[in-house]
Design a protein around this motif. Structure first.
Motif, short mmCIF file in Angstrom:
data_model
loop_
_atom_site.label_atom_id
_atom_site.label_comp_id
_atom_site.label_asym_id
_atom_site.label_seq_id
_atom_site.Cartn_x
_atom_site.Cartn_y
_atom_site.Cartn_z
N ALA A 86 0.85 -1.19 0.00
CA ALA A 86 0.00 0.00 0.00
C ALA A 86 0.89 1.24 0.00
N VAL A 87 0.48 2.23 -0.78
CA VAL A 87 1.27 3.46 -0.88
C VAL A 87 0.37 4.68 -0.74
N GLU A 88 1.00 5.78 -0.39
CA GLU A 88 0.33 7.07 -0.38
C GLU A 88 1.17 8.00 -1.23
N ILE A 89 0.52 8.69 -2.15
CA ILE A 89 1.20 9.65 -3.02
C ILE A 89 0.74 11.04 -2.62
N ILE A 90 1.70 11.92 -2.43
CA ILE A 90 1.41 13.31 -2.09
C ILE A 90 2.01 14.18 -3.18
N CYS A 91 1.22 15.10 -3.72
CA CYS A 91 1.77 16.06 -4.67
C CYS A 91 1.38 17.46 -4.21
N TRP A 92 2.21 18.42 -4.56
CA TRP A 92 1.99 19.78 -4.11
C TRP A 92 2.53 20.77 -5.14
N VAL A 93 2.05 22.00 -5.03
CA VAL A 93 2.48 23.06 -5.93
C VAL A 93 3.78 23.65 -5.41
N ILE A 94 4.78 23.70 -6.28
CA ILE A 94 6.03 24.38 -5.94
C ILE A 94 5.98 25.81 -6.48
N LYS A 95 5.53 25.94 -7.75
CA LYS A 95 5.49 27.26 -8.37
C LYS A 95 4.42 27.30 -9.45
N ASP A 96 3.68 28.42 -9.48
CA ASP A 96 2.70 28.68 -10.54
C ASP A 96 3.27 29.74 -11.47
N GLY A 97 3.38 29.40 -12.74
CA GLY A 97 3.71 30.42 -13.75
C GLY A 97 2.42 30.88 -14.41
N SER A 98 2.53 31.74 -15.41
CA SER A 98 1.31 32.20 -16.08
C SER A 98 0.61 31.05 -16.80
N ARG A 99 1.37 30.11 -17.39
CA ARG A 99 0.78 28.93 -18.04
C ARG A 99 1.44 27.63 -17.61
N SER A 100 2.44 27.70 -16.77
CA SER A 100 3.12 26.47 -16.34
C SER A 100 2.90 26.23 -14.85
N ARG A 101 3.01 24.97 -14.49
CA ARG A 101 2.85 24.55 -13.10
C ARG A 101 4.01 23.62 -12.77
N LEU A 102 4.79 23.96 -11.76
CA LEU A 102 5.84 23.07 -11.26
C LEU A 102 5.30 22.41 -10.00
N LEU A 103 5.18 21.08 -10.07
CA LEU A 103 4.63 20.31 -8.96
C LEU A 103 5.69 19.35 -8.43
N GLY A 104 5.67 19.15 -7.13
CA GLY A 104 6.52 18.14 -6.50
C GLY A 104 5.66 16.95 -6.11
N TYR A 105 6.26 15.77 -6.01
CA TYR A 105 5.53 14.59 -5.59
C TYR A 105 6.43 13.62 -4.85
N GLU A 106 5.81 12.84 -3.98
CA GLU A 106 6.50 11.77 -3.25
C GLU A 106 5.52 10.62 -3.07
N MET A 107 6.07 9.41 -3.18
CA MET A 107 5.29 8.20 -2.91
C MET A 107 5.91 7.51 -1.71
#
Length: 142
Positions: A86-107
């Motif tokens: 069993a796993v849990e995945i967490i993702c979050w916003v690192i940075k919002d650009g005008s049209r880009s999204r940088l997201l981080g994630y960990e499992m």
């Protein structure tokens, strides 16, 4: 009892939307169809796929259903995952650009299946299995 269940269900069905949502969590376990290597080990590609699914859903929630185009994925697999873990995945916003999204994630593995005893061991502390970042470009940013 029915009232308590109904109250809990009502709280689960609430989904926030928009740029105010900053993180998302998924929980899942891997079945036999996901195995790829001996000892029922799951392939790294499948692990990353599930992480990116979580990130795509976060993008969908934040950007009116536009999951975006993935332009870059960075991933490190730091521990193996096997069938029925069993796993849990967490993702979050690192940075919002005008049209880009940088997201981080960990499992994180939260439990591991032991075939000999036919039981799962639930960990006291989750074990990091995958970590990384992904960049999405969205068509219709909010």
């Amino acid at each position: 009892m029915a009232k308590v269940v109904g109250e809990k269900r009502a709280s689960l069905s609430k989904v926030e939307k928009g740029l105010g949502v900053k993180e998302l969590k998924f929980r899942l376990s891997f079945g036999g169809e996901d195995t790829h290597y001996p000892l029922e080990m799951i392939s790294g590609c499948k692990l990353i796929e599930k992480c990116i699914d979580c990130c795509t859903e976060l993008c969908n929630i934040r950007d009116n259903g536009d999951g975006g185009l993935i332009v870059h994925i960075d991933a490190d697999i730091v521990d193996s995952v096997h069938m029925l873990d069993a796993v849990e995945i967490i993702c979050w916003v690192i940075k919002d650009g005008s049209r880009s999204r940088l997201l981080g994630y960990e499992m994180y593995k939260t439990s591991a299946y032991d075939g000999e005893s036919d039981r799962s061991e639930v960990f006291d502390e989750p074990v990091l299995a995958v970590k990384g970042t992904v960049v999405f470009v969205v068509d219709d940013p909010q």
